[in-house]
Design a protein around this motif. Structure first.
Motif, short mmCIF file in Angstrom:
data_model
loop_
_atom_site.label_atom_id
_atom_site.label_comp_id
_atom_site.label_asym_id
_atom_site.label_seq_id
_atom_site.Cartn_x
_atom_site.Cartn_y
_atom_site.Cartn_z
N THR A 14 0.83 -1.21 0.00
CA THR A 14 0.00 0.00 0.00
C THR A 14 0.86 1.26 0.00
O THR A 14 0.51 2.26 -0.63
CB THR A 14 -0.92 0.02 1.24
N MET A 41 4.06 1.46 -1.05
CA MET A 41 5.13 1.45 -2.05
C MET A 41 4.95 2.52 -3.14
O MET A 41 5.90 3.27 -3.42
CB MET A 41 5.22 0.04 -2.65
N PRO A 42 3.75 2.65 -3.73
CA PRO A 42 3.61 3.70 -4.76
C PRO A 42 3.88 5.10 -4.19
O PRO A 42 4.45 5.95 -4.87
CB PRO A 42 2.13 3.57 -5.20
N ARG A 75 0.76 2.95 10.35
CA ARG A 75 -0.61 2.45 10.18
C ARG A 75 -1.55 3.58 9.75
O ARG A 75 -2.43 3.39 8.91
CB ARG A 75 -1.10 1.81 11.50
N VAL A 132 -0.87 4.29 6.03
CA VAL A 132 -1.48 3.29 5.15
C VAL A 132 -2.96 3.59 4.95
O VAL A 132 -3.52 3.37 3.88
CB VAL A 132 -1.29 1.86 5.73
N ALA A 133 -3.59 4.11 6.01
CA ALA A 133 -5.04 4.37 5.94
C ALA A 133 -5.37 5.72 5.32
O ALA A 133 -6.52 6.00 5.02
CB ALA A 133 -5.64 4.26 7.34
N VAL A 192 -3.38 7.37 2.62
CA VAL A 192 -2.31 7.57 1.63
C VAL A 192 -2.57 8.77 0.72
O VAL A 192 -1.63 9.41 0.27
CB VAL A 192 -2.09 6.31 0.76
N GLU A 193 -3.83 9.07 0.46
CA GLU A 193 -4.11 10.10 -0.54
C GLU A 193 -3.66 11.49 -0.11
O GLU A 193 -3.04 12.22 -0.87
CB GLU A 193 -5.62 10.14 -0.86
#
Lengths: 407, 273
Positions: free
Chosen positions: A30, A32-33, A186, A189-190, A192-193
């Motif tokens: 999640t 990585m990009p 964490r 990850v939740a 990311v945008e």
């Protein structure tokens, strides 16, 4: 690999984000990009004169750079050997070197169009610096902090709240810095945008170790110029404390290829490395993989991470930046440790002799300076990074000295 | 001859249903109770079993699996015991695929090649290592594939089309689609979004696709199965049920295995229909 094999120690990391075997990008898919996007954005920013100009302007007028290079005359007399200089990064706005990195990262966050800032903090120095730049640029900010650390760093917790940050106490795991970093990851990850994660030290997945190092290198770059102005030559020895290792990397990196300069990193020896209660990842740890990078870690024989211990919450981390692990294995930098009680003694000595209350973190470095200065003559020049001021630590120090200052 | 994982997905596909993939942590709440639970899963309807290798710092996991890992570690679980559990399970079940899931450090410290050799020997079929993205394939993925151990990769909502090819390159067994941007057992997946992503991945691979990370109820499992997924992964929900059946001394109450298998049965029932 030995140091004679290398023409330069300043070329890392490679394209995989590695320093030798250390570093890398050990993160969930999640993220990585995002990490690749961050790397691209950072590479572009580095090439943009406008980015550099804005950062420099803020360093000068907001942080108060350059920080002075100060000849610590009375400590020099006291130890009776080398001439001791302090790089005074404790005089920066917010009281430590952490602001150097936070300004760089928040400018990058703005360039990337991110609208929310998150961070982890241990002692709260990085948290305060993040909350400060978030306030300055008007971005909401969430700081993850171990519940144990919140208890022992109350003044910084209140500062962050005043600055408008939301403090999230972390009770998972053991409630210290490593758990705060897990919780920040964490959160990331939740979200990311919209979210930018400002990591406070030279660790984490590539490009963080290199990026944080670059933002902190202003310390070493200024030191070179200031030392030439003061003494007409470069120093003989550099000393800095190491938790994750950002202040040390900032001082060391511009000098790594001056091979006659001795470079020493001082880890937190806690109650003594032999007791197992310490934070000396290089002296007492093994290579492993945590928080996105391969580096030396405090861990057991099953690869489970062991809690660090230090009197200084800022050094209380079971890992270290991957570039330090590489510099350790190549032998370019020597890594030693100082115990809680040695740091406490140096803290008091510096306060009484120089009128400078150091943070407990650089007190570890000063303790080591006290060990090596008497072994040299006055023609030997030592620069120690005074990376933070001790105001935040007076309550903790009082408790250790058995003084009740609240009563 | 296909791997146990491939065979199992062929069977469920032939039966016209999605596979149920269950996750529990090795050694939670202790090795004995954990082994009893794992042995009871296939009969209750688990088609594939993921066994978590506990780690102190499970960065991609939510509160339920974090707590589960710490319970296991406190009870003395380690890699040697986890592999021993698989060996014991295999002695009574040679069909159900076993996938070890976790983080890289305990494997790295055990020794990557030694781990692969020992895992293969006890009958592990696949690996899911959360913090080994394609960028770090040389660490474990490439050596695992060389030994015909399936290396199952996670694809996520942030994996764009260009990256998807990279993710699929060294993936084998199945593709694990993470249905939410977040940690395990937290947000609720949106079946429509999952359906679009599953179709996108299917256009690029023949591998089965299992979907997980937020699936808790039989209704959600059915919705995910109906979205075109070949498998549905449930973990945190099972662990939450376990938590309600633990005694103060860290042992499982006699009601734990039946409670978990009841949920597994209803999940399996939901995705058959």
């Amino acid at each position: 690999m030995t140091k004679s094999d290398l023409n330069t120690f300043r070329a890392g990391p490679d394209e995989q984000g590695r320093f030798g075997i250390f570093g890398g990008r050990f993160v969930a898919e999640t993220l990585m990009p995002l990490i690749l996007e961050l790397e691209q954005a950072y590479e572009a920013a580095k090439e943009d004169p406008a980015f550099e100009a804005e950062l420099e302007n803020l360093q000068t007028h907001y942080t108060g750079r350059p920080s002075p290079l100060y000849f610590a005359e009375r400590l020099t007399e006291h130890f009776g050997g080398s001439k001791i200089y302090f790089k005074r990064d404790e005089l920066n706005h917010t009281g430590s070197h952490k602001i150097n990195n936070c300004l760089g990262q928040i400018l990058l966050a703005m360039r990337m169009g991110k609208t929310r800032i998150i961070a982890e903090t241990g002692a709260g120095q990085h948290g305060v610096a993040v909350a400060t730049v978030a306030a300055r640029f008007g971005l909401p900010c969430v700081v993850y902090m171990g519940a144990t650390d919140i208890e022992r760093q109350k003044p910084n917790v209140f500062r962050m709240k005043l600055l408008g940050a939301e403090i999230v106490p972390v009770t998972s795991g053991t409630g210290t810095l490593k758990d705060a970093m897990n919780e920040a990851l964490r959160d990331w990850v939740a979200h990311v945008e919209d979210t930018f994660y400002i990591i406070g030290t030279v660790a984490g997945p590539h490009p963080y170790p290199a990026m944080v190092r670059d933002f902190q290198s202003v310390i070493g770059i200024e030191t070179r110029e200031q030392m030439m102005a003061a003494e007409g030559r470069l120093p003989d020895t550099l000393v800095a404390c190491i938790g994750g290792g950002s202040n040390a990397m900032g001082l060391f990196h511009p000098f790594l290829d001056d091979k006659d300069i001795e470079i020493i990193g001082v880890e937190a020896g806690g109650k003594g490395v032999e007791t197992g209660e310490h934070a000396a990842s290089l002296t007492g740890g093994e290579p492993g993989v945590l928080h996105g990078n391969r580096t030396y870690l405090l861990q057991d024989e099953d690869g489970q991470i062991i809690d660090a211990h230090s009197i200084s919450a800022g050094l209380d981390y079971p890992g270290i930046g991957p570039e330090h692990s590489w510099l350790h294995e190549t032998g370019r930098v020597s890594y030693v440790s100082a115990t809680d009680s040695e740091a406490l003694a140096a803290f008091q000595l510096c306060t009484r002799l120089e009128g400078i209350i150091p943070a407990l973190e650089p007190s570890h470095a000063l303790s080591h300076v006290g060990k090596i200065a008497p072994t040299h003559g006055p023609d030997h020049l030592i620069v120690m990074n005074m990376c933070g001021r001790g105001d935040k630590d007076v309550f903790a120090v009082a408790a250790h000295l058995g003084t009740d200052i609240e009563g | 001859m296909g791997s146990r994982i491939e065979e199992r997905f062929s069977e469920t596909k032939a039966a016209g249903r999605a596979a149920l993939v269950t996750f529990v942590t090795a050694g939670d709440p202790n090795m004995e109770d954990s082994l009893a639970l794992i042995k009871a899963l296939p009969e209750a309807g688990a088609d594939l079993i993921e066994i978590g290798m506990p780690f102190t710092d499970p960065m991609a996991d939510g509160p339920a699996i974090q707590a589960s890992s710490l319970r296991a570690l406190e009870a003395g679980q380690n890699m040697i015991k986890t592999l021993a559990m698989v060996k014991n399970f295999r002695e009574g079940d040679s069909h159900t695929p076993i996938i070890l899931m976790g983080y890289y450090n305990p494997i790295y410290i055990y020794g990557s090649q030694r781990f692969l050799d020992d895992a293969k020997a006890v009958g592990v079929d696949g690996l899911i290592i959360v913090d080994l993205p394609p960028e770090e394939d040389q660490e474990l993925c490439v050596p695992a594939l060389a030994m015909e151990m399936n290396f199952i990769r996670l694809a996520t909502p942030t994996t764009n089309e260009a990256r998807l090819e990279k993710v699929l390159t060294n993936t084998s067994g199945f593709v694990y689609y993470v249905s939410i941007t977040g940690i395990t057992g937290t947000a609720k997946p949106d079946p429509d979004a999952v359906s679009r992503r599953v179709a996108l991945i299917k256009a690029k691979t023949d591998l089965p696709i299992a979907v997980g990370f937020g699936v808790k109820t039989p209704e959600q499992a059915k919705a995910i199965a109906d979205s075109g997924a070949d498998g549905v992964v449930v973990g945190s929900a099972l662990i939450s049920v376990m938590q309600g059946h633990m005694k103060r001394d860290g042992k499982a109450a006699s009601t734990m295995v039946p409670a978990v298998t009841d949920l597994v049965r209803s999940l399996a029932g939901a995705i058959v229909n």
